[in-house]
Design an enzyme around this catalytic site. Structure first.
Site, mmCIF file in Angstrom:
data_model
loop_
_atom_site.group_PDB
_atom_site.id
_atom_site.type_symbol
_atom_site.label_atom_id
_atom_site.label_comp_id
_atom_site.label_asym_id
_atom_site.label_seq_id
_atom_site.Cartn_x
_atom_site.Cartn_y
_atom_site.Cartn_z
ATOM 1 N N SER A 1 45.868 78.931 22.596
ATOM 2 C CA SER A 1 44.419 78.893 22.472
ATOM 3 C C SER A 1 44.086 79.225 21.021
ATOM 4 C CB SER A 1 43.818 79.939 23.432
ATOM 5 O OG SER A 1 42.432 80.024 23.280
ATOM 6 N N LYS B 1 44.674 74.282 22.908
ATOM 7 C CA LYS B 1 43.269 74.477 23.269
ATOM 8 C C LYS B 1 42.487 74.854 22.029
ATOM 9 C CE LYS B 1 41.357 78.245 25.931
ATOM 10 N NZ LYS B 1 41.371 78.914 27.257
ATOM 11 N N LYS C 1 38.981 76.162 20.534
ATOM 12 C CA LYS C 1 37.705 76.797 20.876
ATOM 13 C C LYS C 1 36.602 76.073 20.112
ATOM 14 C CE LYS C 1 39.038 80.320 23.500
ATOM 15 N NZ LYS C 1 38.510 80.616 24.849
ATOM 16 N N ASP D 1 37.578 74.507 24.701
ATOM 17 C CA ASP D 1 36.982 75.577 25.518
ATOM 18 C C ASP D 1 35.740 76.083 24.798
ATOM 19 O OD1 ASP D 1 36.386 77.718 27.176
ATOM 20 O OD2 ASP D 1 38.263 78.814 26.826
ATOM 21 N N GLU E 1 36.742 73.040 28.945
ATOM 22 C CA GLU E 1 36.657 74.276 29.720
ATOM 23 C C GLU E 1 35.299 74.963 29.536
ATOM 24 O OE1 GLU E 1 40.050 76.746 28.924
ATOM 25 O OE2 GLU E 1 39.213 78.517 29.891
ATOM 26 N N ASP F 1 36.339 78.363 34.114
ATOM 27 C CA ASP F 1 37.019 79.640 33.863
ATOM 28 C C ASP F 1 36.080 80.754 34.343
ATOM 29 O OD1 ASP F 1 37.946 82.013 32.676
ATOM 30 O OD2 ASP F 1 38.213 81.204 30.671
ATOM 31 N N LYS G 1 42.645 83.251 36.103
ATOM 32 C CA LYS G 1 43.047 84.504 35.457
ATOM 33 C C LYS G 1 42.988 85.561 36.548
ATOM 34 C CE LYS G 1 40.988 83.279 31.001
ATOM 35 N NZ LYS G 1 39.973 83.604 30.000
ATOM 36 N N GLY H 1 44.607 83.265 29.799
ATOM 37 C CA GLY H 1 44.985 84.548 29.225
ATOM 38 C C GLY H 1 43.775 85.305 28.713
HETATM 39 O O1 OSB Z 1 38.136 81.702 27.541
HETATM 40 O O2 OSB Z 1 40.199 81.591 27.976
HETATM 41 C C1 OSB Z 1 39.261 82.167 27.425
HETATM 42 C C2 OSB Z 1 40.579 85.094 25.355
HETATM 43 C C3 OSB Z 1 39.622 86.040 25.614
HETATM 44 C C4 OSB Z 1 38.542 85.707 26.406
HETATM 45 C C5 OSB Z 1 38.429 84.429 26.948
HETATM 46 C C6 OSB Z 1 39.410 83.475 26.711
HETATM 47 C C7 OSB Z 1 40.481 83.809 25.873
HETATM 48 C C8 OSB Z 1 41.513 82.869 25.475
HETATM 49 C C9 OSB Z 1 42.828 83.462 25.005
HETATM 50 O O3 OSB Z 1 41.361 81.671 25.417
HETATM 51 C C10 OSB Z 1 43.984 82.953 25.742
HETATM 52 C C11 OSB Z 1 45.217 83.788 25.451
HETATM 53 O O4 OSB Z 1 45.328 84.937 25.929
HETATM 54 O O5 OSB Z 1 46.081 83.278 24.736
HETATM 55 MG MG MG Z 2 38.202 80.029 28.815
#
Ligand code: OSB
Ligand code: MG
Length: 371
Positions: free
Chosen positions: A138, A164, A166, A191, A216, A241, A265, A293
């Site tokens: 991510s 992924k 952001k 995402d 996402e 999510d 999660k 995660g």
């Molecule tokens: O939206 O998936 C998410 C981390 C913190 C809060 C929300 C998200 C995330 C990540 C990190 O995308 C994923 C990771 O732990 O590698």
């Molecule tokens: Mg997410």
């Protein structure tokens, strides 16, 4: 059979190797909430509550979760005999709303403790079938499309099976386009962490040009109706999510056609029992799932990796190796990824990694014990 007699709450702080920016803000230092869960017969296991410093992902925070565990979660399980770790969740749900991450920290500890007592791997305990898990990364929001391309290129080269990106309003179409142009065949997704509204549907529809595996959580964290409307207007599959807080919400998504994929999660859904229930429901309905995660330490990652060994986790998880997050993790061996982007599921008893207790003691900024 398990009976938890003591829970140690420990907060440690570890800097991330690079700041992680998502639409709601930037994180550079992770406050990590660890739990040591012990029975009265000398068995113990470490677990992690994934609540964040600020209430930006859900309403939960590490400080509120600390109180929730001490005041409401622990009293319901301490000294109580449970035949199966799956029996904790109903006890934690009765007249006790929300606080899923707080509940999950202890509930997952009960699964870890059960695996430890039985001397089997956590993945085995839950019926996992995979020996290794395809892994994604991510990548946080970068300052420019070029900077993002550089990160994505490095990720593709490292072997990640899913990349992924952001996004947030204004830092979306041009950023994704730049990466797709540089990496024509890379397995990309985006995402948005709730940053858009239906008024942005036309912008989001432009992402259809970039062969994304999924988009996402573009809309509000509690929304299903508008996600369903948006899905009608997009070719790209939506993945939810934040919106999926339990198995009933997963059913709502399916019924309302508000998404076609779920990011599971375990912390967000109150632990392993609900995570497994969502996995099973999705499997029956032909909905692929993957394990997300929360910038976990190596302890939380052990639980996520075990969960992701279930058969319907058919898409790569956000289960990057330790070095992606930390200078040095708090478990050994550290989590690593093969050049094919795979993480090995541990076969040793319990959570399958050794916890560096001395390091936790050194990093601890707060601790409390409940019995
Ligand atoms: O939206 O998936 C998410 C981390 C913190 C809060 C929300 C998200 C995330 C990540 C990190 O995308 C994923 C990771 O732990 O590698
Ligand atoms: Mg997410």
């Amino acid at each position: 059979m398990i009976r938890i007699q003591q829970i140690d709450l420990v907060e440690i702080r570890m800097p991330l190797v690079e700041p992680f920016q998502i639409s709601s803000g930037t994180q550079s230092n992770r406050r990590i909430f660890l739990l040591r869960v012990a029975d009265g017969d000398g068995h113990q296991v470490w677990a992690e509550c994934v609540a964040t410093e600020l209430p930006t992902y859900t309403y939960e925070t590490i400080d509120a979760a600390w109180i929730a565990i001490r005041e409401w979660v622990a009293p319901r399980v301490l000294g109580v005999e449970f035949k199966d770790p799956a029996d904790l969740h109903p006890v934690l749900e009765k007249n006790f709303r929300g606080n899923n991450m707080a509940k999950a920290g202890v509930e997952m500890g009960a699964w870890g403790l059960t695996a430890t007592i039985k001397g089997i791997a956590l993945s085995k305990l839950i019926g996992g079938t995979r020996e290794s898990i395809p892994t994604g990364i991510s990548i946080g929001i970068q300052s420019s499309p070029d900077a993002l391309v550089e990160k994505a290129r490095a990720a593709a080269k490292a072997g990640y099976r899913k990349i992924k990106l952001k996004i947030k309003p204004g830092m979306d179409v041009s950023f994704v386009k730049a990466v797709r142009t540089a990496l024509p065949d890379a397995p990309l997704m985006a995402d948005a962490n709730n940053a858009y509204t239906l008024d942005d549907a036309a912008t989001l529809a432009k992402l259809d040009d970039f062969k994304l595996i999924m988009l996402e959580q573009p809309l509000d964290w509690q929304d299903f109706v508008r996600h369903a409307e948006l899905q009608k207007r997009l070719k790209t599959p939506l993945c939810l999510d934040e919106s999926i807080s339990n198995v009933d919400r997963a059913q709502d998504m399916i019924t309302l056609k508000a998404g076609r994929i779920i990011n599971i999660k375990p912390g967000r859904v109150g632990g392993f029992r609900q995570a497994i229930a969502i996995h099973d429901l999705c499997q029956k309905n032909g909905i692929p799932v993957w394990c997300g995660g929360m910038l976990e330490s190596g302890i939380g990652r052990a639980y996520n990796v075990a969960l992701a060994s279930l058969p319907n986790f058919s898409l790569p998880g956000d289960l990057s190796p330790s070095a992606r997050y930390w200078e040095k993790d708090i478990v050994s061996p550290e989590w690593t990824m093969s050049s094919e982007g795979m993480v090995t599921v541990p076969t040793g008893p319990g959570i399958g990694v050794t916890v560096d207790v001395d390091r936790i003691d050194n990093l601890a900024v707060r601790r409390e014990t409940v019995r």
